[in-house]
Design an enzyme around this catalytic site. Structure first.
Site, mmCIF file in Angstrom:
data_model
loop_
_atom_site.group_PDB
_atom_site.id
_atom_site.type_symbol
_atom_site.label_atom_id
_atom_site.label_comp_id
_atom_site.label_asym_id
_atom_site.label_seq_id
_atom_site.Cartn_x
_atom_site.Cartn_y
_atom_site.Cartn_z
ATOM 1 N N ARG A 239 14.773 5.136 55.895
ATOM 2 C CA ARG A 239 13.997 5.298 57.126
ATOM 3 C C ARG A 239 14.053 4.014 57.943
ATOM 4 N NH1 ARG A 239 10.857 7.562 52.932
ATOM 5 N NH2 ARG A 239 10.439 9.798 53.177
ATOM 6 N N LYS A 266 6.736 5.398 52.244
ATOM 7 C CA LYS A 266 5.848 6.434 52.777
ATOM 8 C C LYS A 266 5.066 7.111 51.663
ATOM 9 C CE LYS A 266 5.970 10.580 55.674
ATOM 10 N NZ LYS A 266 6.821 11.493 56.463
ATOM 11 N N HIS A 328 15.963 9.425 62.614
ATOM 12 C CA HIS A 328 15.550 10.362 61.573
ATOM 13 C C HIS A 328 16.565 11.499 61.455
ATOM 14 C CE1 HIS A 328 12.631 12.148 58.825
ATOM 15 N NE2 HIS A 328 12.930 13.314 59.378
ATOM 16 N N ARG A 331 19.343 11.037 58.909
ATOM 17 C CA ARG A 331 19.008 11.403 57.531
ATOM 18 C C ARG A 331 19.210 12.900 57.315
ATOM 19 N NH1 ARG A 331 15.262 8.692 54.319
ATOM 20 N NH2 ARG A 331 13.774 10.430 54.359
ATOM 21 N N HIS A 354 12.065 11.631 49.101
ATOM 22 C CA HIS A 354 11.134 12.724 49.357
ATOM 23 C C HIS A 354 10.300 12.976 48.116
ATOM 24 C CE1 HIS A 354 13.664 14.591 52.843
ATOM 25 N NE2 HIS A 354 12.934 13.568 53.225
ATOM 26 N N TYR A 364 6.662 15.726 35.244
ATOM 27 C CA TYR A 364 7.630 15.615 34.151
ATOM 28 C C TYR A 364 8.961 15.013 34.583
ATOM 29 C CZ TYR A 364 4.549 18.318 31.171
ATOM 30 O OH TYR A 364 3.469 18.731 30.418
#
Length: 389
Positions: A239, A266, A328, A331, A354, A364
């Site tokens: 970013r 983020k 952005h 990406r 993300h 997990y």
């Protein structure tokens, strides 16, 4: 002689404030401006004190006498009514919306970036606190919340309005957990807000234009720091803020890694970025310009400040690609191309930093996919340089 309702109602202002006495220390203070206040005199430890019992006619003569008797009961129990009032006022203040919202905000700081936390704080202070801040948290209605949100809608900030509603809802969820509220008045009001127009997704550059875009950046006359910074963003799929605030102590040339601390991410998780051969070369070139300072991509005008927030967008506009992409959007291009090329979705999402939406799976799945991501970024490098498969 005790006061009567007629006497209290007909009391007229005079040149100076004056008092009309009832019984047992209760009296009505009549101000020269016509306002009427109930006051109670009492003795404690040999000292005379006064306590306000409200404003007439909001508090009637009958209600003032009830409050007087309650005060007398406190005195018989050895309590100081004034001290009890101060204690209750403090408790009430702790339970007003602003106080609760600030506790909720403080409680969430460990998982928010400083920039995100500041954004929420500023939104609350400018949009919400002026209207709800002093209200008791358990006395705010759906209509109160809706009134605040509709004022925002009238200002034309519909998307921000919905974000603000989410924050208000979270404050009430926090208050319910603390046991100081019983319902959440922000839950249902979304259905009373104006519908949003269709989403205008970030523009993403078609892959067919990528080599040309890349070449235009290199040919542009922008400062080398800006051009190299944008190239680093493209090569690492990071970013804008992660590139702008990168510091040299995060870069490990020997291990070919960029370690971004959780405080700057983020999602508030540490993020390791494998560095492709070209990314390492870009960093070495940047080091010639900024290696004597803290920031990898610093402002060309200041050794101590990061690059300005809009510098990359200005460059994209100057080379004529503002209608095709944003930072952005680059990406999004990478994600689309890599998915179509058959790279695993988990690996791509990890590189994009993300957050896993499935909370059970998130608990997990601790895999970092570092070597897979390194291979993927090297493939991506060849692709955007124009010599990929």
């Amino acid at each position: 002689m005790p006061l009567t309702n007629v006497t209290v109602k007909n009391a007229q202002p005079k040149d100076k404030d004056y008092k009309l006495f009832d019984e047992k220390g209760l009296f009505l203070l009549v101000r020269k401006n016509g306002a009427k206040y109930w006051r109670q005199k009492y003795l404690l430890d040999g000292k005379e004190k006064q306590l306000s019992l409200g404003v007439y006619p909001t508090v009637s003569l009958k209600e003032a006498r009830v409050k007087r008797d309650e005060l007398k009961q406190q005195l018989r129990q050895g309590e100081d009514p004034s001290a009890q009032r101060r204690k209750q006022t403090t408790a009430d203040h702790q339970h007003d919306f602003e106080s609760v919202a600030r506790r909720w905000h403080q409680n969430n700081l460990p998982r928010w970036t400083p920039r995100y936390a500041l954004k929420i704080s500023q939104m609350m202070e400018s949009r919400v606190f002026p209207h709800l801040g002093s209200k008791p948290i358990d006395g705010i209605s759906n209509a109160d919340v809706l009134r605040v949100l509709r004022l925002m809608e009238d200002d034309g900030v519909r998307e921000t309005t919905r974000k603000c509603r989410t924050y208000i809802q979270q404050v009430f969820t926090f208050a319910i957990a603390e046991g100081i509220a019983e319902h959440n008045p922000a839950t249902g009001v979304i259905h009373a807000l104006k519908a949003l127009p269709p989403a205008n997704h970030q523009r993403s550059l078609p892959m067919s234009m990528m080599p040309e875009f890349f070449g235009a950046i290199k040919k542009d006359t922008a400062h080398p720091i800006v051009k190299l910074g944008l190239e680093l963003l493209m090569l690492t799929m990071t970013r804008t803020g992660e590139v702008r605030f990168a510091t040299w102590d995060e870069i490990d040339f020997e291990k070919r890694l960029w370690s971004i601390p959780a405080a700057r991410m983020k999602m508030r998780n540490d993020h390791l970025v494998p560095l492709s051969p070209r990314a390492l070369e870009v960093l070495k070139q940047l080091h010639q310009h900024t290696g004597h300072g803290r920031y990898v991509v610093r402002s060309p005008n200041s050794i101590s400040k990061p690059l300005s927030e809009n510098a990359f967008l200005v460059l994209i506009k100057r080379i004529g690609y503002q209608e095709h992409t944003t930072t952005h959007g680059l990406r999004a291009t990478a994600s689309t191309v890599l998915n179509e090329a058959g790279f695993r979705a988990d690996v791509i999402e990890k590189q994009l930093a993300h957050e896993e939406r499935n909370q059970v799976r998130k608990a997990y799945n601790r895999a970092d996919y570092l070597e897979e991501r390194r291979e993927m970024l090297e493939w991506w490098e060849r692709k955007i340089l124009g010599d990929g498969e």
